[in-house]
Write a protein that holds these residues in place. Sequence first.
Motif, short mmCIF file in Angstrom:
data_model
loop_
_atom_site.label_atom_id
_atom_site.label_comp_id
_atom_site.label_asym_id
_atom_site.label_seq_id
_atom_site.Cartn_x
_atom_site.Cartn_y
_atom_site.Cartn_z
N ASP A 157 0.80 -1.23 0.00
CA ASP A 157 0.00 0.00 0.00
C ASP A 157 0.83 1.28 0.00
O ASP A 157 0.29 2.36 -0.23
CB ASP A 157 -0.93 0.02 1.22
N LEU A 158 2.13 1.17 0.25
CA LEU A 158 2.97 2.36 0.29
C LEU A 158 4.24 2.20 -0.55
O LEU A 158 4.42 2.89 -1.55
CB LEU A 158 3.35 2.69 1.74
N ALA A 159 5.11 1.26 -0.18
CA ALA A 159 6.40 1.12 -0.85
C ALA A 159 6.25 0.76 -2.33
O ALA A 159 7.04 1.20 -3.17
CB ALA A 159 7.25 0.06 -0.15
N GLU A 160 5.21 -0.02 -2.65
CA GLU A 160 4.95 -0.33 -4.06
C GLU A 160 3.99 0.68 -4.68
O GLU A 160 4.20 1.16 -5.81
CB GLU A 160 4.36 -1.74 -4.19
N ALA A 161 2.94 1.02 -3.95
CA ALA A 161 1.88 1.87 -4.53
C ALA A 161 2.38 3.26 -4.90
O ALA A 161 2.01 3.79 -5.95
CB ALA A 161 0.72 1.96 -3.54
#
Length: 416
Positions: A157-161
């Motif tokens: 939800d953060l590092a990829e998104a």
Amino acid sequence: MQETHMSATSRTDSVTPEHGVPASVPHLGVDPFSTEFFEEPHPIHEALREAGPVVWLDKWGVYGVARYAEVHAVLNDPMTFCSSRGVGLSDFAKEKAWRPQSIILEADPPAHTRTRTVLNQVLSATAMKPLRSHFTALAEAKADELLARGSFDAITDLAEAYPLSVFPDALGLKQEGRENLLPYASLVFNAFGPPNQLRQDAIERSAPHQAYVAEQCQRENLAPGGFGACIHARADAGDITHEEAPLLVRSLLSAGLDTTVYGIGAAVYCLARFPDQLAKLRSDPTLARNAFEEAIRFESPVQTFFRTTTREVELSGYRIGEGEKVLMFLGAANRDPRRWENPDSYDITRRTTGHVGFGSGIHMCVGQLVARLEGEVMLAAIARKVGKIEITGPVKRRYNNTLRGLESLPITISPA
């Protein structure tokens, strides 16, 4: 710092008959591509560093360097330690590459100099400036969205998104098919390893990802004004050929994405485990860039790379013959106590200059400026908005032959 010597040598070390390796080189039975290593590399790193400046890894029949001085020396002598024979275990002088060679990562001067110059211009600090406000706005929006949710997975939800919300647009990719980007990058880095299950599985599943990337690198599929279109424009100017342009775009697809994903994941993981450092960052958000750099040093998302010797060479007193693979342990170098004070502590005020998390020398990561910009603005947004980060579930590691990062990091955040 320990002095590192490299020179042509007349040294007459005795040689072990089974490998042709000087008998004085310490032999180690560790496997840097094992589950044990992926789970907890640091004890193995220490063993490698303490064994000597140069070691022989019996498992794969290659030399290894894990101390900072030797890793830095190898990275900065591309004429002796070449990349054109592959930066993985495979030696392209003896076996066929699994895909057309990278004309950046797997190339040596003078060919590398020409193509790297083009990428350096396309991805220059000047080129980054117009992107900063847009990247910052999206980072702020992502932080607000996640704060509203409270609990989420910091990887998906953060590092990829976040990188997937900014980098493909900057490159000029179409919306359709972007789900292939992360599997493709994972494939590339797994392929640098030995013929283990990870590598075999990745290559067997690679056909749709490779087909997508090959298609997206063509000029007609790239939006005007993006990095990809700028690379093709360099072909029009005669700086590279039209056949080389798609290969340069391809280089950005892996180098510009995975380094950022793993870097942001590492930084959030560090801030969650070291609340005192999050407090420092909150009190001074201008430390965001350094907090990201220190996470790259501390976690070293890119763990290893190979080089191949072009001649007989002496490295810190050990003779290495021509045509030998040398495995550099970047993660071990980044925690070498010979170079770093309190290397096993995450300190966002540390002077991180010189870490080899993005490599060093002419082959430094081509996506480093993009990664650093995204990492900085995302951590700055966290510093301004997030008061607390708690790990709230099992942390799962992602296995990759070259990269070190997490598959899942469940966290809960609360506002500042």
